[in-house]
Design a protein around this motif. Structure first.
Motif, short mmCIF file in Angstrom:
data_model
loop_
_atom_site.label_atom_id
_atom_site.label_comp_id
_atom_site.label_asym_id
_atom_site.label_seq_id
_atom_site.Cartn_x
_atom_site.Cartn_y
_atom_site.Cartn_z
N ARG A 30 0.81 -1.22 0.00
CA ARG A 30 0.00 0.00 0.00
C ARG A 30 0.84 1.27 0.00
NH1 ARG A 30 -5.43 -1.15 3.10
NH2 ARG A 30 -5.41 -3.42 3.26
N TYR B 172 -3.61 11.08 1.62
CA TYR B 172 -4.56 10.35 2.46
C TYR B 172 -4.28 10.70 3.92
CZ TYR B 172 -6.48 6.64 5.36
OH TYR B 172 -7.13 5.95 6.34
N ASP C 73 -6.13 9.57 7.77
CA ASP C 73 -7.20 8.68 8.25
C ASP C 73 -8.30 9.48 8.93
OD1 ASP C 73 -7.21 7.88 11.45
OD2 ASP C 73 -5.29 8.70 10.79
N LYS D 63 -6.43 6.08 -2.62
CA LYS D 63 -6.97 5.55 -1.36
C LYS D 63 -6.18 4.32 -0.93
CE LYS D 63 -11.43 4.18 -0.87
NZ LYS D 63 -12.91 4.32 -0.88
N ASP E 215 -9.01 2.02 3.07
CA ASP E 215 -10.44 2.24 2.90
C ASP E 215 -11.06 2.56 4.25
OD1 ASP E 215 -13.11 2.25 2.32
OD2 ASP E 215 -13.08 0.41 1.12
N ASP E 216 -11.34 3.84 4.47
CA ASP E 216 -11.88 4.26 5.77
C ASP E 216 -13.22 3.62 6.09
OD1 ASP E 216 -9.76 5.84 6.53
OD2 ASP E 216 -10.54 7.64 5.56
N ASP F 194 -12.70 0.66 8.17
CA ASP F 194 -11.98 0.89 9.43
C ASP F 194 -13.00 0.91 10.56
OD1 ASP F 194 -10.41 1.76 11.53
OD2 ASP F 194 -10.15 3.80 10.76
N GLU G 202 -9.50 -2.85 8.14
CA GLU G 202 -8.60 -1.74 7.80
C GLU G 202 -8.02 -1.07 9.05
OE1 GLU G 202 -7.89 -0.27 4.07
OE2 GLU G 202 -7.71 -2.34 4.74
#
Length: 568
Positions: A38, A149, A151, A165, A168-169, A172, A184
């Motif tokens: 990532r 990004y 969070d 991205k 992926d919030d 989360d 996440e």
């Protein structure tokens, strides 16, 4: 299906967990999570940290202290010149102006705005430093043509790169039905841990303990700390003098206190575990501060009577209440360390063996049963801090002793190899499930009372690592830790604190608040703590004497703030 074993009904899984494995040294609680795919090519930072990941390569102290990313209002500010340089863009900073050319387009940043190819981006939070300029991350991304990004839960993660991205919030979440590898939350936090923490192996930490050759005392305090306190007493410093009188009076009571027993008054808890640590710290501090040979001998003998009694218990109640085991382990480790030179080799051996066989070996056995307090999710729990913290503190005291251990599994290992395995598991449990629960602003989901119990052991383990190893491997820089000591003050009123469940509603004032104030040079926090001591009419304590800094008190500090992510 459930089956009976002894007098308790257990599931098959619970029954299998009680079976000793062939090797206690093979257990591994690593989450097995990687974020390398990532973060490839990206520059990854954390608010208030000088460390960075550059294309997955960690560099400690890469950002100057005055240029660290910070959160101001809704904006996340990052150092424009530093970030741009990583992506091959040269930014010139001259006084209150910064200029660059990107793809033939002129960039000018001044106080309050950035002009990008003639388009104006306004921000009242742009801040110039001596060699850089802190600019909202979204504006920096527009300047260098990258994606940014941050969070959504405010833990401080910043990723600047080509991916829109990387996390992926929407996924989360806190949900016990979603495994760590599918959540996440754990990937976002893994990125933060990769930046903030040094993350050595347990073997590396034990090797550092051996190579440093730190003299005893070396957990919580060193001889220079005791000497400094004596010097303040000799100078007549008012606060220390008052607190010394408080602990001296407590010491007189402790000299007369009945010895601990291994009774379980409620059928579950060995309540005498709560007596040992405080008594050892109290009389241990008095031992180091006294110049009276007779009193020193009294303090020493009473400590020995206490810890020897506990060392002879058949067990430390690990099956019913591991908190008892942890508290006994901590108390004996501090006694061993603080009076190391006063004990005979035989006495030291008795304490070493008790700490090992009744504390640390039982800890490793519990780990091998995948005990619940090494994976406190979805709800964080103070047991994680207490049980793992006591194990770390104990190894800082005895982890360099040259001896072999025969484990219940029949394995013969060196204390160093054994200690390294315990540290591996304890480090993972703390990093994965409790330390980052202080983000973003220090609130604690269990309320002020259990906050105090948790923070006590978090600070003790960090402080002990610092005095024994010279480092806490970044645990002291855990996001939110610098703010957490304000938490109880905001939840405490004239009649008590806002607590719930089985927590008390008493007024909370923790000695560890002074450790945080000293660590982060927070004079306001020190003043709030000292104001509360006067308001609550609390006696002084030994750890407050250890972490107190004269001249840090400005009375009458006003408070006011909002806490996030405190889930009652």
């Amino acid at each position: 299906m459930s089956v009976y074993t002894g007098t308790e009904l257990k599931t098959v899984d619970e029954l299998l967990a009680t079976v000793s494995p062939d090797s206690l040294m093979d257990f591994n609680n690593d989450l097995g999570i990687s974020v390398k795919d990532r973060l490839g090519g990206a520059l990854t930072m954390v608010v208030n940290s000088s460390n960075v990941l550059m294309d997955n390569v960690r560099t400690a102290y890469a950002i100057a202290e005055w240029n660290k990313p910070q959160k101001v209002g809704e904006d996340t500010l990052v150092p424009l010149r530093f970030v741009s340089q990583y992506f091959g863009v040269d930014v010139q900073v001259n006084g209150g102006s910064a200029q660059a050319t990107v793809d033939g387009q002129a960039i000018v940043v001044t106080k309050g705005q950035a002009l990008i190819a003639g388009q104006s981006y306004l921000s009242p939070h742009i801040q110039f430093t001596s060699d850089d300029v802190l600019v909202p991350a979204n504006i920096v991304a527009a300047i260098i043509h990258k994606q940014v990004y941050t969070d959504r839960k405010g833990r401080g993660l910043i990723v600047i790169g080509d991916k829109t991205k990387p996390f992926d919030d929407a996924l989360d979440v806190v949900d016990e039905n979603i495994k760590a590898k599918d959540n996440e939350k754990f990937y976002i936090e893994e990125a933060i841990k990769e930046i903030v923490y040094d993350r050595p192996t347990g073997d590396e930490a034990i090797a550092q303990l051996q190579n440093r050759h730190a003299q005893h005392p070396r957990i919580l305090a060193t001889q220079s700390d005791f000497t400094r306190i004596k010097s303040m007493l000799g100078s007549g410093e008012a606060t220390i003098t008052k607190w010394y009188e408080d602990i001296r009076k407590q010491g007189e009571q402790n000299l007369l206190l009945s010895l601990p027993t291994n009774d379980l008054p409620d059928g579950r808890r060995m309540v005498s575990s709560r007596q040992v640590g405080p008594l050892v710290i109290n009389l241990g501090m008095l031992y180091h501060l006294s110049d009276d040979p007779l009193k020193k001998e009294q303090y020493k003998q009473r400590i020995w009577n206490e810890v020897y009694t506990v060392s002879q218990f058949h067990d430390w109640n690990e099956e019913n209440e591991f908190l008892n085991t942890a508290e006994f382990m901590e108390g004996l480790a501090i006694a061993y360390d603080w009076l190391y030179d006063a004990w005979t080799p035989e006495q030291r051996g008795i304490l070493e063996n008790a700490i090992l066989q009744k504390g640390l070996v039982k800890t490793l056995e519990a780990y091998n049963k995948n005990v619940w307090w090494i994976q406190t999710y979805p709800r964080t729990n103070n047991w994680n801090a207490v049980c793992n913290g006591a194990a770390i503190l104990s190894l800082m005291a005895i982890g360099d002793v040259d001896k072999d251990i025969v484990l219940p599994s029949g394995e013969k290992v060196t204390l160093q190899k054994f200690g390294g395995k315990v540290l591996d598991i304890a480090f993972n449990a703390l990093e994965d499930y409790i330390l980052l629960e202080f983000t973003p602003d220090g609130a604690w989901a269990e309320g002020p009372s259990y906050w105090g119990y948790t923070l006590e052991y978090i600070v003790k383990l960090i402080s002990s690592m610092e005095t024994a190893l010279g480092t806490s491997y970044g645990y002291d820089q855990t996001p939110g830790l610098n703010k957490t000591a304000y938490f109880p003050s905001y939840l405490t009123g004239p009649v008590g604190s806002l607590n719930y469940g089985d927590a008390s509603n008493g007024k909370i004032s923790s000695p560890e608040e002074l450790w945080i104030a000293k660590k982060f040079h927070d004079r306001r926090l020190a003043s709030v703590h000292l104001d509360n001591k006067i308001k609550y009419k609390n006696a002084g304590s030994e750890l407050e004497m250890l972490w107190y800094e004269p001249g840090s008190y400005t009375p009458g500090q006003k408070l006011g703030r909002r806490f996030q992510l405190c889930l009652f």
